[in-house]
Design a protein around this motif. Structure first.
Motif, PDB file in Angstrom:
ATOM      1  N   ASN A 159      -8.391  -0.062   0.677  1.00 64.44           N
ATOM      2  CA  ASN A 159      -9.249  -0.735   1.640  1.00 64.44           C
ATOM      3  C   ASN A 159      -9.006  -2.249   1.637  1.00 64.44           C
ATOM      4  OD1 ASN A 159     -11.064  -0.455   3.610  1.00 64.44           O
ATOM      5  ND2 ASN A 159     -12.877  -0.452   2.291  1.00 64.44           N
ATOM      6  N   LYS A 160      -8.901  -2.759   0.431  1.00 61.96           N
ATOM      7  CA  LYS A 160      -8.710  -4.205   0.270  1.00 61.96           C
ATOM      8  C   LYS A 160      -7.382  -4.644   0.898  1.00 61.96           C
ATOM      9  CE  LYS A 160      -7.511  -5.963  -3.726  1.00 61.96           C
ATOM     10  NZ  LYS A 160      -7.526  -6.119  -5.180  1.00 61.96           N
ATOM     11  N   LEU A 161      -6.335  -3.862   0.632  1.00 59.40           N
ATOM     12  CA  LEU A 161      -5.025  -4.221   1.174  1.00 59.40           C
ATOM     13  C   LEU A 161      -5.013  -4.140   2.698  1.00 59.40           C
ATOM     14  CD1 LEU A 161      -2.592  -2.565  -1.399  1.00 59.40           C
ATOM     15  CD2 LEU A 161      -3.237  -4.958  -1.182  1.00 59.40           C
ATOM     16  N   MET A 162      -5.662  -3.094   3.221  1.00 56.42           N
ATOM     17  CA  MET A 162      -5.708  -2.960   4.677  1.00 56.42           C
ATOM     18  C   MET A 162      -6.473  -4.130   5.279  1.00 56.42           C
ATOM     19  SD  MET A 162      -3.911  -0.487   5.375  1.00 56.42           S
ATOM     20  CE  MET A 162      -4.155  -0.180   7.090  1.00 56.42           C
ATOM     21  N   GLN A 163      -7.568  -4.502   4.610  1.00 53.42           N
ATOM     22  CA  GLN A 163      -8.366  -5.614   5.112  1.00 53.42           C
ATOM     23  C   GLN A 163      -7.535  -6.902   5.142  1.00 53.42           C
ATOM     24  OE1 GLN A 163     -11.404  -5.250   6.520  1.00 53.42           O
ATOM     25  NE2 GLN A 163     -10.922  -7.348   7.153  1.00 53.42           N
ATOM     26  N   ARG A 164      -6.736  -7.089   4.100  1.00 50.86           N
ATOM     27  CA  ARG A 164      -5.892  -8.290   4.051  1.00 50.86           C
ATOM     28  C   ARG A 164      -4.843  -8.269   5.153  1.00 50.86           C
ATOM     29  NH1 ARG A 164      -4.337  -8.547  -2.162  1.00 50.86           N
ATOM     30  NH2 ARG A 164      -6.376  -9.022  -3.062  1.00 50.86           N
ATOM     31  N   ALA A 165      -4.293  -7.090   5.397  1.00 46.64           N
ATOM     32  CA  ALA A 165      -3.304  -6.980   6.477  1.00 46.64           C
ATOM     33  C   ALA A 165      -3.964  -7.329   7.806  1.00 46.64           C
ATOM     34  CB  ALA A 165      -2.723  -5.568   6.518  1.00 46.64           C
ATOM     35  N   LEU A 166      -5.200  -6.829   7.986  1.00 46.86           N
ATOM     36  CA  LEU A 166      -5.913  -7.129   9.230  1.00 46.86           C
ATOM     37  C   LEU A 166      -6.183  -8.624   9.356  1.00 46.86           C
ATOM     38  CD1 LEU A 166      -8.448  -4.168   9.496  1.00 46.86           C
ATOM     39  CD2 LEU A 166      -6.437  -4.599  10.911  1.00 46.86           C
ATOM     40  N   ASN A 167      -6.584  -9.255   8.249  1.00 44.10           N
ATOM     41  CA  ASN A 167      -6.827 -10.699   8.273  1.00 44.10           C
ATOM     42  C   ASN A 167      -5.575 -11.455   8.699  1.00 44.10           C
ATOM     43  OD1 ASN A 167      -9.407 -10.355   7.439  1.00 44.10           O
ATOM     44  ND2 ASN A 167      -9.046 -10.920   5.299  1.00 44.10           N
ATOM     45  N   ALA A 168      -4.441 -11.034   8.116  1.00 37.69           N
ATOM     46  CA  ALA A 168      -3.180 -11.700   8.464  1.00 37.69           C
ATOM     47  C   ALA A 168      -2.888 -11.508   9.947  1.00 37.69           C
ATOM     48  CB  ALA A 168      -2.043 -11.145   7.613  1.00 37.69           C
ATOM     49  N   ASN A 187      -6.292   3.411  -5.447  1.00 34.47           N
ATOM     50  CA  ASN A 187      -7.553   4.095  -5.170  1.00 34.47           C
ATOM     51  C   ASN A 187      -8.126   3.593  -3.845  1.00 34.47           C
ATOM     52  OD1 ASN A 187      -8.807   1.618  -5.632  1.00 34.47           O
ATOM     53  ND2 ASN A 187      -9.106   2.077  -7.818  1.00 34.47           N
ATOM     54  N   ALA A 188      -9.200   4.233  -3.418  1.00 38.01           N
ATOM     55  CA  ALA A 188      -9.744   3.942  -2.081  1.00 38.01           C
ATOM     56  C   ALA A 188     -10.113   2.465  -1.943  1.00 38.01           C
ATOM     57  CB  ALA A 188     -10.957   4.817  -1.822  1.00 38.01           C
ATOM     58  N   GLU A 189     -10.659   1.917  -2.987  1.00 36.56           N
ATOM     59  CA  GLU A 189     -11.108   0.518  -2.919  1.00 36.56           C
ATOM     60  C   GLU A 189      -9.922  -0.427  -2.744  1.00 36.56           C
ATOM     61  OE1 GLU A 189     -13.206  -2.793  -5.717  1.00 36.56           O
ATOM     62  OE2 GLU A 189     -13.312  -0.682  -6.381  1.00 36.56           O
ATOM     63  N   GLN A 190      -8.873  -0.157  -3.529  1.00 40.76           N
ATOM     64  CA  GLN A 190      -7.664  -0.981  -3.444  1.00 40.76           C
ATOM     65  C   GLN A 190      -7.021  -0.867  -2.069  1.00 40.76           C
ATOM     66  OE1 GLN A 190      -5.529   0.417  -6.870  1.00 40.76           O
ATOM     67  NE2 GLN A 190      -5.085  -1.685  -7.518  1.00 40.76           N
ATOM     68  N   LEU A 205       0.829  -1.197   0.000  1.00 37.04           N
ATOM     69  CA  LEU A 205       0.000   0.000   0.000  1.00 37.04           C
ATOM     70  C   LEU A 205       0.866   1.250   0.000  1.00 37.04           C
ATOM     71  CD1 LEU A 205      -2.868   1.106   0.153  1.00 37.04           C
ATOM     72  CD2 LEU A 205      -2.722   0.964   2.638  1.00 37.04           C
ATOM     73  N   MET A 206       1.914   1.226   0.828  1.00 41.76           N
ATOM     74  CA  MET A 206       2.797   2.391   0.895  1.00 41.76           C
ATOM     75  C   MET A 206       3.536   2.576  -0.424  1.00 41.76           C
ATOM     76  SD  MET A 206       4.351   2.185   4.705  1.00 41.76           S
ATOM     77  CE  MET A 206       5.341   3.671   4.552  1.00 41.76           C
TER      78      MET A 206
END
Lengths: 155, 451
Positions: free
Chosen positions: B243-252, B238-241, B230-231
């Motif tokens: 969001n998706k990456l952050m969600q994956r990080a949270l899942n991990a 974009n916002a959706e992407q 993400l960085m």
């Protein structure tokens, strides 16, 4: 990041879906590579012969064919033996790195590895293998690099 | 490396010390009792010398014993001692059997004792048999001394009494020797067993550390990697992407936390068992809720492009009001663990069925079964599965990740709630396995009516 002339293709083999997705997407978007993925050694080998990638990123512990076996199978084939391999592993035994390198991988990275480091390792492995290939081509074509150079001097 | 080495070494040391002690005591007894009486009774010089020879054979046999040749030492000492005794008794008997010569047969019992305490068991039986046989034979065949006959003693009852007493004595010492060696053998075996178990556990713990390490590294890389990605994308995402990456990080991160919890719980389960609070829990809603909280990716929704997934057919068969007496949080944990295993160890797309009903031959118990159609468990290895840190050889070598803690945790929890856990499997891949556990039925009228 590295700009690529004619899109280089990288095969990513890892059975962990989250990691597989992450590596595939980041290699595509950050490295500008074309990425093909597989989630186990056997299908990885299949994809490998199908797409003939320029580099392989492979996990060690996988269903069926593991990373080491994959490398051995791949290196055994003359046509594909030169393809650079970056091995990715979470194993921690002391001799893992050695076994990985002995089995024929060009780089052996221990998870967790930073994406930047992974990209650098891929880049380096491909550059090294390209240089080796050049040297071999030249050796095959002429009298070898030294003879060529000395001829140039005398001319 | 044989695990029994230190234990058997200890046993040998124990036997050597025992041999030393018994030989020294026997020599001391003979020197203190037999030799003075011989001197006083003017026994022939040859008897005195052979007795002393037997006693001094103690020295080389103790030396042999110190050098580790216990069997040789025992044979030497017993052999010479026996020879001396035979000579002694024969010479005394030449004048006929009298009370002192009968008494000298007591010394044979020492040989039996030494053999029993320090030498192999078969030698004890052989030695005892020889001594009892020769004692009986000589006592019956040797004529009585005139001194005894002169006192008007009945010869036959006397012989019987003497043989009876001496054989009883011999048998007594043989039994003592046998009991001692049997006890030693039993404690040796149990010590060896304990040592073996200990070593096994150490090995399993090492293996556990390796696999826990492996388990943690992969999600940690996903956690870091998604954020790094993400960085690196910076403004390009974009916002959706993002969001998706952050969600994956949270899942991990969740996976890392879950693993840490499992590891931690495995270590504290036994200590924390008194904290269980047992209440009536209705099974059907709990199972459904657990299924819903499950990661849809594991259940098999085709969310990722990287692999083909088919939704699994998960069937639930449970009377709607069936209620058990359990700790709801812990029950959920057990169920989650079994379901996770079923998902992990069976191919995607294969069905999983969950079944809960009253146990037929024990109507106050409820049995909950999670059945999959995966690799199955070899029947011989099934009991091992529920031990701490144990994973099947196949799984350690394979790719399905695990720490060997989950089923141990399940067993501890189920047993603490008053139930049992087990697995039924043919071990044939594709036929899968049925993990089941039982729990006591909650004592409510409404529930007991459930068919």
């Amino acid at each position: 990041m590295a700009s690529v002339t004619d899109e280089q293709c990288i095969l990513v083999i890892d059975d962990d879906l989250a990691l597989n997705t992450l590596i595939a997407e980041s290699l595509t978007m950050l490295g500008g590579y074309k990425v093909v993925v597989a989630t186990d050694g056997a299908s990885g080998l299949e994809r490998f012969f199908e797409v003939a990638p320029d580099c392989v990123v492979v996990d060690v512990r996988m269903p069926g064919l593991d990373g080491y076996q994959f490398v051995r199978a791949m290196r055994g084939d003359g046509a594909t033996a030169q393809t650079p391999i970056v091995m990715l592993s979470a194993l921690i035994q002391e001799n893992d790195q050695l076994v990985g390198l002995l089995s024929g991988a060009d780089a052996y990275l221990l998870k967790p590895v930073k994406l930047a480091d992974l990209l650098a390792a891929i880049h380096q492995a491909m550059a090294l293998s390209a240089a080796q290939r050049d040297a071999q081509d030249r050796r095959r074509a002429g009298e070898g690099p030294l003879g060529e150079a000395s001829m140039e001097v005398t001319e | 490396m044989t695990p029994s080495l230190p234990v058997s070494e200890q046993e040998q040391q124990r036997q050597q010390a025992l041999f030393e002690l018994t030989v020294l005591s026997v020599c001391a007894i003979v020197l203190a009792l037999a030799v003075p009486s011989m001197l006083l009774n003017h026994t022939p010089a040859i008897v005195l010398w052979t007795t002393l020879l037997s006693v001094f054979t103690g020295i080389p046999s103790l030396w042999l014993n110190r050098r580790g040749h216990l069997l040789l030492a025992g044979l030497l000492f017993n052999g010479v001692f026996y020879g001396g005794l035979v000579l002694n008794t024969t010479l005394r008997n030449s004048a006929g059997l009298d009370l002192t010569s009968m008494l000298s047969y007591c010394y044979y019992a020492f040989i039996i004792l030494i053999t029993g305490l320090t030498l192999p068991l078969w030698l004890l039986w052989v030695t005892s048999a020889i001594i009892i046989f020769t004692t009986g034979l000589t006592l019956f065949l040797t004529p009585l001394a005139p001194s005894l006959l002169g006192q008007g003693v009945e010869p036959v009852p006397l012989r019987f009494a003497a043989v009876g007493i001496l054989v009883t004595l011999d048998c007594f010492f043989a039994v003592i020797g046998w009991l001692v060696s049997r006890t030693a053998r039993a404690s040796l075996a149990s010590a060896q067993h304990a040592l073996q178990r200990e070593q096994e556990l150490v090995k399993l713990k090492d293996q556990f550390i390796v696999s826990a390490n492996h388990e943690l590294r992969t999600p940690i890389m996903a956690l870091y990697g998604n954020i790094e990605f993400l960085m690196a994308l910076g403004g390009r995402a974009n916002a959706e992407q993002a969001n998706k990456l952050m969600q994956r990080a949270l899942n991990a991160g969740d996976i890392v936390l879950g693993l840490l919890n499992t590891i931690f719980e495995a270590s504290v389960t036994e200590a924390s068992l008194p904290c269980l609070s047992l209440h009536p829990v209705t099974l059907a809603p709990l199972i459904k809720a657990t299924l819903e909280t499950f990661d849809p990716r594991e259940i098999g929704e085709p969310t990722l492009a990287v692999a083909e997934y088919t939704t699994r057919a998960i069937t639930l068969e449970c009377p709607p009001t069936l209620t058990v007496q359990a700790d709801e949080k812990r029950l959920r944990q057990v169920f989650l663990n079994l379901l996770t295993n079923a998902l992990k160890y069976s191919p995607s797309g294969s069905p999983i069925s969950i079944h809960a009903a009253l146990v037929q031959d024990a109507a106050h118990m409820v049995r909950i079964t999670v059945r999959d159609y995966g690799l199955g468990v070899p029947p011989a290895e099934a009991p091992k599965l529920f031990q701490q840190f144990v994973r099947l050889e196949r799984d350690v070598a394979g790719t399905v990740r695990g720490t060997g803690v989950g089923l141990y945790l399940c067993r501890t929890l189920v047993e603490a709630m008053g139930g049992r856990i087990g697995v039924a499997s043919s071990g044939v891949p594709g036929e899968g396995s049925a993990f089941y556990f039982t729990l006591p039925l909650a004592a409510t009228d409404e529930v007991t009516n459930v068919p």
